[in-house]
Design an enzyme around this catalytic site. Structure first.
Site, short mmCIF file in Angstrom:
data_model
loop_
_atom_site.label_atom_id
_atom_site.label_comp_id
_atom_site.label_asym_id
_atom_site.label_seq_id
_atom_site.Cartn_x
_atom_site.Cartn_y
_atom_site.Cartn_z
CE1 TYR A 160 -23.54 -4.82 13.93
CE2 TYR A 160 -23.74 -2.46 13.67
CZ TYR A 160 -24.13 -3.63 14.28
OH TYR A 160 -25.12 -3.60 15.23
CE LYS A 217 -19.56 -9.17 28.77
NZ LYS A 217 -20.32 -8.99 30.02
CG ASP A 275 -22.79 -6.91 31.17
OD1 ASP A 275 -21.90 -6.05 31.15
OD2 ASP A 275 -22.64 -8.03 31.70
CG ASP A 295 -26.93 -0.56 15.75
OD1 ASP A 295 -27.85 0.28 15.77
OD2 ASP A 295 -26.91 -1.52 14.95
CG ASP A 297 -31.68 1.97 18.28
OD1 ASP A 297 -31.38 3.10 17.85
OD2 ASP A 297 -31.91 1.00 17.54
#
Length: 355
Positions: A142, A191, A223, A247, A251
């Protein structure tokens, strides 16, 4: 003790839910002998309307001078067509930067009284779950280099993920310190089978883990983590991960609780000063109608007491009061209260009565 709190009520239901949290803080102050001096400041859409910009310098200065910041919500369709630099959400990014906040803590747990609202099968949540997501807030993709260029197949866009050892070290220490106050288990999400930043992330987290021999540290690919959150959420205690992964996963974690109207969050830096806010939005469609659920904001105030002011007993009192209210079957409309739904003021009254 005396504490100075900057109130950033924001837009939509923000003023209502922040006012509810202030009432609870006042009650805590009376009970435990503290003084909370609360000063309101503008940020978001209301600041654009009043000053022309989403984050006035007066607000920044006031938040820097305070012991902590309590925020309601910002944004709404009224400002959706504004250019990027005049969007209400810029106020949040500006405050995080000005206050040096690099950690986002987001707890997610299932309340037994609301287990029926969880979208997961009853057998999956039979033993409950209670986790804290620790998300790095100021690095990663980001904030990396980005742009557009001519590529192999024509015009293309790119965003770059980069993490320094220092950024990983400091967020890892937050996770391990948090775990020490809970069940002493950290799962680091990355990852590392594909990304070089994740390999550095994993190496650094494990090196910091050596400083915390009393805390268990394991790794999980992102994942798999997304799958495990809906397969067996009870296995998670403290989760630490990058900005983008956090992020997304936070959620997902919030959704399996059954209602985002219950979930608080904290953004922290290297000082005790933090920014505390509910995870839900400004809900402009119900603003001013006394329909908002104040619980997430009230629990955000409890997080402020715990993390910024080291007032653990006071935070426990608020959280226990919320538990008792829910166990009595009291509900706001978003919790399925139906015709018997309590309004924002009435739900706050019920929590105050338990305190």
């Amino acid at each position: 003790m005396e504490y100075k709190i900057a109130l950033v009520k924001g837009d939509g239901i923000g003023p209502e839910i922040v006012d509810s949290a202030v009432r609870v803080l006042e009650k805590i102050g009376q009970t435990f002998g503290h003084t909370f001096t609360c000063t309101p400041y503008l940020a978001g859409g209301c600041a654009i309307d009043a000053t022309g910009i989403p984050l006035p310098q007066e607000t920044v200065d006031g938040c820097l001078a305070a012991d902590s910041v309590l925020l309601g919500a910002v944004g709404g369709p009224k400002w959706d067509k504004n250019p990027g630099n005049l969007r209400p959400e810029k106020a949040l990014l500006g405050l995080r930067a000005a206050l040096g906040l690099f950690t986002n803590l987001r707890p997610a747990k299932i309340y037994p009284a609301l287990a029926g609202d969880c979208p997961l099968r009853p057998d999956i949540v039979a033993n409950g779950f209670d986790m804290v997501m620790v998300r790095e807030l100021t690095g990663g993709i980001y904030f990396g280099e980005r742009g557009r260029r001519d590529g192999k197949y024509g015009p293309e866009a790119y965003d770059t993920e980069a993490y320094s050892v220092m950024e990983i070290e400091r967020i890892a220490r937050v996770a391990f310190e948090t775990a020490r106050k809970r069940r002493k288990n950290v799962i680091s999400i990355d990852k590392a089978n594909v990304l070089e930043t994740s390999r550095l992330w994993r190496e650094t987290v494990h090196r910091i883990a050596e400083e915390y021999p009393d805390v268990t540290c394991t790794d999980m690919l992102v994942d798999n983590a997304a799958m495990q959150l809906v397969r067996n959420p009870a296995q998670f205690d403290v989760v630490v991960t990058t900005n983008m992964f956090g992020d997304i996963l936070s959620d997902e974690a919030s959704q399996i609780t059954g209602s985002i109207g219950l979930l608080p969050s904290a953004s922290l830096g290297s000082t005790k000063r933090g920014l505390y806010e509910p995870i839900h939005g400004s809900a402009p469609d119900i603003a001013g109608q006394n329909k908002a659920n104040p619980i997430a904001t009230i629990l955000s105030a409890a997080m402020m007491l715990r993390y910024s002011f080291d007032l653990g007993a006071e935070a426990d009192a608020i959280e226990a009061a919320v538990d008792r209210v829910l166990n009595k079957g009291l509900r706001t409309a978003d919790l399925g209260g139906g015709e018997a739904s309590l309004g924002c003021t009435e739900m706050t009254d019920a929590i105050l009565a338990e305190l």
